[in-house]
Design an enzyme around this catalytic site. Structure first.
Site, PDB file in Angstrom:
ATOM      1  CG  ASP A 103       1.630   1.453   9.572  1.00 29.90           C
ATOM      2  OD1 ASP A 103       2.200   1.773   8.513  1.00 29.90           O
ATOM      3  OD2 ASP A 103       0.859   2.227  10.173  1.00 29.90           O
ATOM      4  NE  ARG A 120       2.223   9.616  12.641  1.00 30.54           N
ATOM      5  CZ  ARG A 120       2.559   8.329  12.660  1.00 30.54           C
ATOM      6  NH1 ARG A 120       3.174   7.799  11.625  1.00 30.54           N
ATOM      7  NH2 ARG A 120       2.315   7.612  13.712  1.00 30.54           N
ATOM      8  CB  SER A 137       6.898   6.068  11.161  1.00 30.93           C
ATOM      9  OG  SER A 137       7.321   4.846  10.647  1.00 30.93           O
ATOM     10  NE  ARG A 145       8.962   6.122   8.624  1.00 31.84           N
ATOM     11  CZ  ARG A 145       8.533   7.333   8.264  1.00 31.84           C
ATOM     12  NH1 ARG A 145       9.377   8.321   8.083  1.00 31.84           N
ATOM     13  NH2 ARG A 145       7.253   7.561   8.059  1.00 31.84           N
ATOM     14  CG  ASP A 180      -0.201  -0.234   2.528  1.00 29.84           C
ATOM     15  OD1 ASP A 180       1.046  -0.367   2.505  1.00 29.84           O
ATOM     16  OD2 ASP A 180      -0.849  -0.309   3.585  1.00 29.84           O
ATOM     17  CG  HIS A 181       3.180   2.470   3.244  1.00 27.51           C
ATOM     18  ND1 HIS A 181       2.213   1.630   3.717  1.00 27.51           N
ATOM     19  CD2 HIS A 181       3.396   3.376   4.226  1.00 27.51           C
ATOM     20  CE1 HIS A 181       1.867   2.009   4.937  1.00 27.51           C
ATOM     21  NE2 HIS A 181       2.563   3.071   5.270  1.00 27.51           N
TER      22      HIS A 181
HETATM   23  C1  MIC Z   1       3.133   6.497   8.616  1.00 25.80           C
HETATM   24  O1  MIC Z   1       1.921   6.706   8.631  1.00 25.80           O
HETATM   25  O2  MIC Z   1       3.971   7.289   9.071  1.00 25.80           O
HETATM   26  C2  MIC Z   1       3.631   5.198   8.021  1.00 25.80           C
HETATM   27  C3  MIC Z   1       4.309   5.498   6.766  1.00 25.80           C
HETATM   28  O3  MIC Z   1       2.520   4.370   7.737  1.00 25.80           O
HETATM   29  C4  MIC Z   1       4.552   4.531   9.037  1.00 25.80           C
HETATM   30  C5  MIC Z   1       5.190   3.298   8.539  1.00 25.80           C
HETATM   31  C6  MIC Z   1       6.389   3.504   7.678  1.00 25.80           C
HETATM   32  O4  MIC Z   1       7.176   4.401   7.925  1.00 25.80           O
HETATM   33  O5  MIC Z   1       6.541   2.716   6.738  1.00 25.80           O
HETATM   34  C7  MIC Z   1       3.893   4.205  10.369  1.00 25.80           C
HETATM   35  O6  MIC Z   1       2.914   4.827  10.717  1.00 25.80           O
HETATM   36  O7  MIC Z   1       4.406   3.354  11.110  1.00 25.80           O
HETATM   37 FE1  SF4 Z   2      -0.633   4.729   5.017  1.00 26.40          FE
HETATM   38 FE2  SF4 Z   2       0.431   5.419   7.382  1.00 26.40          FE
HETATM   39 FE3  SF4 Z   2      -0.988   7.161   5.921  1.00 26.40          FE
HETATM   40 FE4  SF4 Z   2      -2.200   5.165   7.047  1.00 26.40          FE
HETATM   41  S1  SF4 Z   2      -1.133   6.798   8.106  1.00 26.40           S
HETATM   42  S2  SF4 Z   2      -2.534   5.872   4.961  1.00 26.40           S
HETATM   43  S3  SF4 Z   2      -0.696   3.509   6.903  1.00 26.40           S
HETATM   44  S4  SF4 Z   2       0.955   6.245   5.390  1.00 26.40           S
END
Ligand code: MIC
Ligand code: SF4
Length: 756
Positions: free
Chosen positions: A159, A447, A642, A644, A94-95
């Site tokens: 995630d 976010r 995140s 990550r 999805d990312h």
């Molecule tokens: C996000 O919303 O910041 C992400 C991208 O989904 C991250 C995961 C990632 O960095 O791949 C998260 O929320 O953990």
């Molecule tokens: Fe994707 Fe993270 Fe955004 Fe949700 S918050 S849509 S998991 S990047």
């Protein structure tokens, strides 16, 4: 894809005895979160668990991973030498899909550009018994809610928004990939028993206010670190007026207050959602233990006796909120927002309005927004801003196409993007502004850290409900209040929007996604997973070196970060997501967003060896080449955001030894420990001010590193003066073993005897 009903039965069969045991040991009634935690604990000691203190070993029911984190998680799993995952696990693509033109074209481009990574994820999943969700099937949290979440279950996911499943009564916790490896390897997973924040919802949701406003308001109350180390448990009459997916929205964004997870009690809304998503049998089972899927009745009568903190929110009087810019906890009531925009000189014109994402892309969300679009069409209004819609899953997309919502949203000017993260994670080829242009956008995402959506630090991003975002798109302005203000339509008439309305669930049922899922081979032992040496997207992992048994002496300070240092600052996403499977390449983004406290600039730090200023990754690589370990110093809630683990692995790979900060966000602190780094905190936060640009830092006491025992930091300044301070850490015995082994993975690999 089908649900393992036996697994749920097994989990449910444990509820009566285990919760009764915990109740007896504690000598008091139990909250809902406690019930689920005690059921999933591998062992219940005779002293029961002390919240906020005891580390507990759990056996979660499931693991979910998304592509941007799964690559590293699975590279680690491959090194662990385990033939097959021990618990049901899924991977979701999805990312990595970039939004530019619209769903179909963008998906085709992603399939081409990310071919190597998708093929890798598909073949690893196939080999090790992991269910694979293809690109286009949807965003992890929506797909999990539709298929896998169940009341009373426990899940971990790579995630931070994994807690979305709390909307269906599950304890669902975001973790780094190394934690997922533990669980997939059949080991227990450890977490400090969380504290509990009870949120008492009174009244009933209605009018312009929606589920999103509950969490936007709560973020304002608790701030980005107020939920750290705690589970947020909702209770009270008000919970019953919120749809299951609305509950998911609230739990999803609990990540923004640092909460370990959030949870709602099982109710008729959840049962209805289970039935609508083809899981009537689970609703049936859950009804059978309904008492176990709520807090005990005594708790609700006297909550402050049982929760560490209680917050009341009255849904009858709750106003819609708009949060931002640059942080999700800057909460404004809708009625006060226009004034705030003017007073703070936020760019008033709204450039882009974006609805959808994992947080807010349910049938109900889209139906309520489409209801506004229908009104707009009748009243001769069109979106004045650019307007995008990101459906959370193919199931939702196909259903809202059939039921006409997409058509209405497109008719007011909306562009439908792929069922993927897209602009939410900076996968957005924005063509209407240049980098550095000051402008405003509003999203129904979760976010809004600087530069997150479009890599432009001058984009003021605000967060609100999909309904408010849609209304503001029609106005093209941040100062519009749909509750009180009129809009001028194409005929020059003044018109007002009525309150949004919508169905929670499709009357004709959800359409199915027949193509999104591939189940793994039953015997994957012959499947080969190839990683080309020449690849710039994937790199096999080499084990990190063991601890050398010595204290750290005279390590140069690499960076003293000032203010917010989220995982986006440490390991930026957007264009960098393509390197998530290649540790060396992605390390070139290390700390490039963090602000250097000494010159207030991003990605410009002093190289102590040359005296010159350079980019952070270059300086780190230079120190590494000279065999010098280095240290980073940071502020409050360091590593917020995140899950990550790249934000921990990159420093480790480029020679980092310790990160010393005022406070850490939970997932990131664990990620650092797992990768063999030392996360340490100042005993006295004012000691942060003692760190100077040319400092050499020594950490003394590692030989006797022990739980609860401080270590000493000796700070040698350039003028030969010296400071000595004490640092805290939260390592327990088993985590100290990770540090000594060089990483948690080194330990697992040595136990499974493959060596990494
Ligand atoms: C996000 O919303 O910041 C992400 C991208 O989904 C991250 C995961 C990632 O960095 O791949 C998260 O929320 O953990
Ligand atoms: Fe994707 Fe993270 Fe955004 Fe949700 S918050 S849509 S998991 S990047």
């Amino acid at each position: 894809m089908t649900f393992d009903l036996d697994l749920i039965k097994k989990t449910y069969s444990q509820f009566p005895a285990k919760t009764e045991k915990a109740r007896k040991l504690l000598g008091r009634p139990l909250t809902l979160a406690e019930k689920i935690l005690y059921v999933h604990a591998t062992d219940i000691p005779s002293s029961a668990f002390v919240r906020g203190k005891d580390y507990v070993d759990f056996h979660p029911d499931r693991v979910a991973m998304q592509d941007a984190t799964a690559q590293m998680a699975l590279l680690q799993f491959m090194s662990a030498g385990i033939p097959k995952v021990a618990v049901p696990s899924t991977a979701h693509c999805d990312h990595l899909i970039q939004a530019e033109i619209g769903a179909d074209k963008d998906l085709a481009t992603a399939n081409e550009k990310n071919k190597e990574v998708y093929e890798f994820l598909a073949s690893v999943s196939n080999k090790y018994g992991i269910g694979f969700w293809k690109p286009g099937a949807g965003i992890i949290h929506q797909v999990v809610l539709e298929n896998y979440a169940f009341p009373g279950g426990m899940m971990i996911g790579t995630d931070s928004h994994t807690p979305n499943a709390g909307g269906l009564g599950m304890v669902a916790i975001g973790v780094g990939g190394a934690d997922a490896v533990d669980v997939m390897a059949g080991m227990s997973w450890e977490l400090k028993f969380p504290k509990l924040i009870g949120v008492h919802l009174k009244g009933k949701l209605g009018g312009w206010t929606s589920a999103k406003d509950v969490i936007l308001a709560l973020a304002g109350i608790l701030t980005v670190k107020g939920g750290t180390g705690a589970i947020v448990e909702y209770f009270g009459e008000g919970t019953k007026s919120i749809s299951c997916t609305g509950k998911g929205t609230i739990c999803n964004m609990g990540a923004e207050i640092g909460a370990t997870t959030s949870i709602f009690p099982y109710d008729e809304k959840m049962a209805g959602y289970l039935r609508a998503t083809d899981r009537a049998d689970i609703a049936e089972l859950a009804n059978g233990i309904a008492d176990c899927l709520q807090a005990d009745s005594e708790i609700v009568l006297d909550p402050s006796k049982y929760y560490d903190e209680v917050i009341e929110i009255d849904l009858d009087t709750l106003e819609p909120h708009i949060n931002g810019p640059f942080t999700p906890d800057k909460a404004w009531k809708l009625s006060e927002f226009a004034k705030a925009v003017k007073e703070n000189n936020y760019p008033e014109e709204l450039k882009v309005a974006l609805i959808g994402s994992c947080t807010n892309s349910s049938y109900e969300d889209i139906d309520r927004s489409a209801g506004l679009a229908s009104q707009a069409l009748l009243k001769n209004l069109k979106a004045k801003s650019q307007f995008t819609i990101t459906p959370g899953s193919e199931v939702v997309r196909a259903t809202i196409e059939r039921d006409g919502q997409l058509d209405k949203l497109e008719k007011i000017g909306g562009v439908v993007l792929a069922n993927a993260c897209g602009p939410c994670i900076g996968q957005w080829k924005r063509n209407d502004i240049k980098k550095g242009d000051r402008n405003s956008i509003i999203t129904s995402f979760n976010r809004n850290f600087a530069a997150r959506n479009d890599s432009n630090p001058e984009t003021y991003a605000f967060v609100a409900s999909p309904e408010i975002v849609t209304a503001l798109a029609l106005a093209g302005s941040l100062t519009f209040n749909p509750k009180t203000d009129y809009l001028e339509n194409e005929k020059g008439e003044k018109v007002k929007l009525d309150e949004p309305k919508g169905d929670e669930l499709p009357r004709a049922g959800f359409l199915k996604d027949e193509h999104g899922y591939t189940s793994p081979a039953s015997d994957g032992s012959k499947i080969q997973v190839n990683i080309s040496e020449a690849s710039d997207r994937l790199q096999a992992l080499a084990p990190f070196a063991k601890w050398d048994g010595k204290d750290i002496i005279d390590a140069p300070l690499l960076l003293k970060a000032k203010g917010k240092c989220t995982t986006d600052h440490i390991s930026m996403a957007g264009p960098w997501l393509k390197f998530r499977g290649h540790l060396d390449n992605i390390s070139n983004n290390m700390f490039i967003g963090a602000i250097n406290a000494f010159n207030e600039k991003a990605n410009s730090i002093k190289n102590q060896l040359t005296g010159g200023y350079d980019e952070v990754p270059n300086v780190a690589r230079n120190y590494k080449a000279q065999g010098l370990g280095w240290i980073v110093v940071g502020d409050e809630n360091y590593g917020e955001g995140s899950s990550r683990e790249h934000a921990a692995m990159e420093p480790r790979w480029l020679g980092g030894r310790a990160i010393i900060v005022k406070s850490f966000a939970r997932i990131h602190e664990t990620n650092l420990k797992k990768q063999g780094m030392l996360p340490l905190t100042f005993t006295n936060s004012a000691d942060y001010d003692k760190i100077q640009e040319d400092d050499k830092l020594s950490i003394i006491g590692l030989i006797d590193l022990a739980p609860g025992k401080q270590v000493k930091l000796v700070i040698k300044h350039k003028d030969s003066s010296q400071d000595e301070i004490q640092l805290n850490h939260t390592f327990n015995e088993s985590q100290i073993a990770w540090f000594k082994a060089g990483s948690a993975l080194n330990l697992i690999a040595s136990k499974s005897k493959v060596g990494v």
